[in-house]
Design an enzyme around this catalytic site. Structure first.
Site, PDB file in Angstrom:
ATOM      1  CG  ASP A  37      -2.071   0.847   1.066  1.00 42.22           C
ATOM      2  OD1 ASP A  37      -3.084   0.433   0.984  1.00 42.22           O
ATOM      3  OD2 ASP A  37      -1.890   2.107   0.863  1.00 42.22           O
ATOM      4  CB  ILE A  38       0.912   4.308  -2.352  1.00 48.12           C
ATOM      5  CG1 ILE A  38       2.006   4.982  -2.746  1.00 48.12           C
ATOM      6  CG2 ILE A  38      -0.388   5.176  -1.900  1.00 48.12           C
ATOM      7  CD1 ILE A  38       1.816   5.685  -4.003  1.00 48.12           C
ATOM      8  CG  ASN A  97     -12.156  -0.753   3.730  1.00 49.54           C
ATOM      9  OD1 ASN A  97     -12.518  -1.177   4.774  1.00 49.54           O
ATOM     10  ND2 ASN A  97     -10.915   0.191   3.684  1.00 49.54           N
ATOM     11  N   GLY A 103     -16.521   2.309   3.469  1.00 44.24           N
ATOM     12  CA  GLY A 103     -15.011   3.033   3.317  1.00 44.24           C
ATOM     13  C   GLY A 103     -14.227   2.598   2.017  1.00 44.24           C
ATOM     14  CD  GLN A 104     -14.835  -1.061  -2.931  1.00 47.37           C
ATOM     15  OE1 GLN A 104     -15.895  -1.332  -2.601  1.00 47.37           O
ATOM     16  NE2 GLN A 104     -14.088  -1.432  -3.890  1.00 47.37           N
ATOM     17  CG  HIS A 110      -8.676  -3.007  -2.324  1.00 48.46           C
ATOM     18  ND1 HIS A 110      -9.616  -2.149  -3.048  1.00 48.46           N
ATOM     19  CD2 HIS A 110      -8.579  -2.177  -1.181  1.00 48.46           C
ATOM     20  CE1 HIS A 110     -10.072  -1.317  -2.605  1.00 48.46           C
ATOM     21  NE2 HIS A 110      -9.449  -1.396  -1.162  1.00 48.46           N
ATOM     22  CG  HIS A 112      -6.408  -2.856   3.158  1.00 48.19           C
ATOM     23  ND1 HIS A 112      -6.025  -1.523   3.015  1.00 48.19           N
ATOM     24  CD2 HIS A 112      -7.759  -2.486   2.414  1.00 48.19           C
ATOM     25  CE1 HIS A 112      -6.555  -0.782   2.439  1.00 48.19           C
ATOM     26  NE2 HIS A 112      -7.962  -1.195   2.095  1.00 48.19           N
TER      27      HIS A 112
HETATM   28  P1  5GP Z   1      -9.852   1.515   0.114  1.00 41.73           P
HETATM   29  O1  5GP Z   1      -9.958   2.574   0.983  1.00 41.73           O
HETATM   30  O2  5GP Z   1     -10.306   1.580  -1.137  1.00 41.73           O
HETATM   31  O3  5GP Z   1     -10.040   0.114   0.911  1.00 41.73           O
HETATM   32  O4  5GP Z   1      -8.116   1.460  -0.050  1.00 41.73           O
HETATM   33  C1  5GP Z   1      -7.635   1.761  -0.976  1.00 41.73           C
HETATM   34  C2  5GP Z   1      -6.061   1.579  -0.616  1.00 41.73           C
HETATM   35  O5  5GP Z   1      -5.346   1.857  -1.923  1.00 41.73           O
HETATM   36  C3  5GP Z   1      -5.588   2.956   0.320  1.00 41.73           C
HETATM   37  O6  5GP Z   1      -5.023   2.291   1.471  1.00 41.73           O
HETATM   38  C4  5GP Z   1      -4.341   3.574  -0.714  1.00 41.73           C
HETATM   39  O7  5GP Z   1      -3.279   3.917   0.197  1.00 41.73           O
HETATM   40  C5  5GP Z   1      -4.148   2.609  -1.460  1.00 41.73           C
HETATM   41  N1  5GP Z   1      -3.578   3.223  -2.825  1.00 41.73           N
HETATM   42  C6  5GP Z   1      -4.365   4.140  -3.645  1.00 41.73           C
HETATM   43  N2  5GP Z   1      -3.589   4.515  -4.761  1.00 41.73           N
HETATM   44  C7  5GP Z   1      -2.633   3.490  -4.628  1.00 41.73           C
HETATM   45  C8  5GP Z   1      -1.402   3.599  -5.635  1.00 41.73           C
HETATM   46  O8  5GP Z   1      -1.404   4.359  -6.628  1.00 41.73           O
HETATM   47  N3  5GP Z   1      -0.434   2.611  -5.567  1.00 41.73           N
HETATM   48  C9  5GP Z   1      -0.523   1.902  -3.937  1.00 41.73           C
HETATM   49  N4  5GP Z   1       0.527   1.016  -3.951  1.00 41.73           N
HETATM   50  N5  5GP Z   1      -1.659   2.043  -3.206  1.00 41.73           N
HETATM   51  C10 5GP Z   1      -2.628   2.806  -3.467  1.00 41.73           C
END
Ligand code: 5GP
Ligand code: ZN
Length: 123
Positions: A37-38, A97, A103-104, A110, A112
């Site tokens: 995760d970034i 999420n 919270g998606q 995906h 986590h």
């Molecule tokens: P969500 O809130 O949709 O469950 O989580 C999306 C996750 O994707 C977040 O934790 C965010 O930091 C990660 N993310 C978003 N854009 C990128 C990206 O370009 N590269 C990587 N490695 N992670 C990303």
């Protein structure tokens, strides 16, 4: 159908899978792609995504059962590989999420996997 037919042109995770956006990949096989995760919440924080675009867990059907089972069995192995301590002292958290209320933010399914010694930034 070619793999590119399963990529959504505006999906950031499809672009990561296709190598169009760089990522720190930790695993790739026929079904799943796994990368850091970034914005990690914890010492270990990676994302597991199906290679074929599916918007969220809300769209999962019987045709995804094999891929999802594969992902769940792979998660603990990669968690240890990435530095989570073994169960029961260590362990990890799996978060998926789903939808706005869930919270998606990225609408490509995906999971986590979050772990490592506490404190964490979140959770
Ligand atoms: P969500 O809130 O949709 O469950 O989580 C999306 C996750 O994707 C977040 O934790 C965010 O930091 C990660 N993310 C978003 N854009 C990128 C990206 O370009 N590269 C990587 N490695 N992670 C990303
Ligand atoms: Zn996608």
């Amino acid at each position: 159908m070619s793999d590119s037919a399963h990529h959504h042109p505006d999906c950031i995770f499809c672009k990561i899978i296709a190598g169009q956006i760089p990522s720190k990949r930790i695993h790739e096989d026929e079904h799943v792609f796994v990368f850091h995760d970034i914005q990690p919440w914890a010492p270990v924080h990676f994302l597991m995504v199906p290679k074929r675009h599916i918007a969220s867990m809300a769209q999962a059907g019987p045709e995804h059962a094999h891929m999802l089972g594969h992902m769940m069995v792979l998660a603990p192995k990669l968690a240890l590989q990435e530095g989570c301590r073994p169960y029961p002292e260590g362990g990890f958290r799996i978060v998926c999420n789903t939808g706005e209320d869930g919270g998606q933010e990225v609408h490509h399914l995906h999971v986590h996997v979050i772990g490592g010694p506490r404190p964490w930034k979140k959770g």
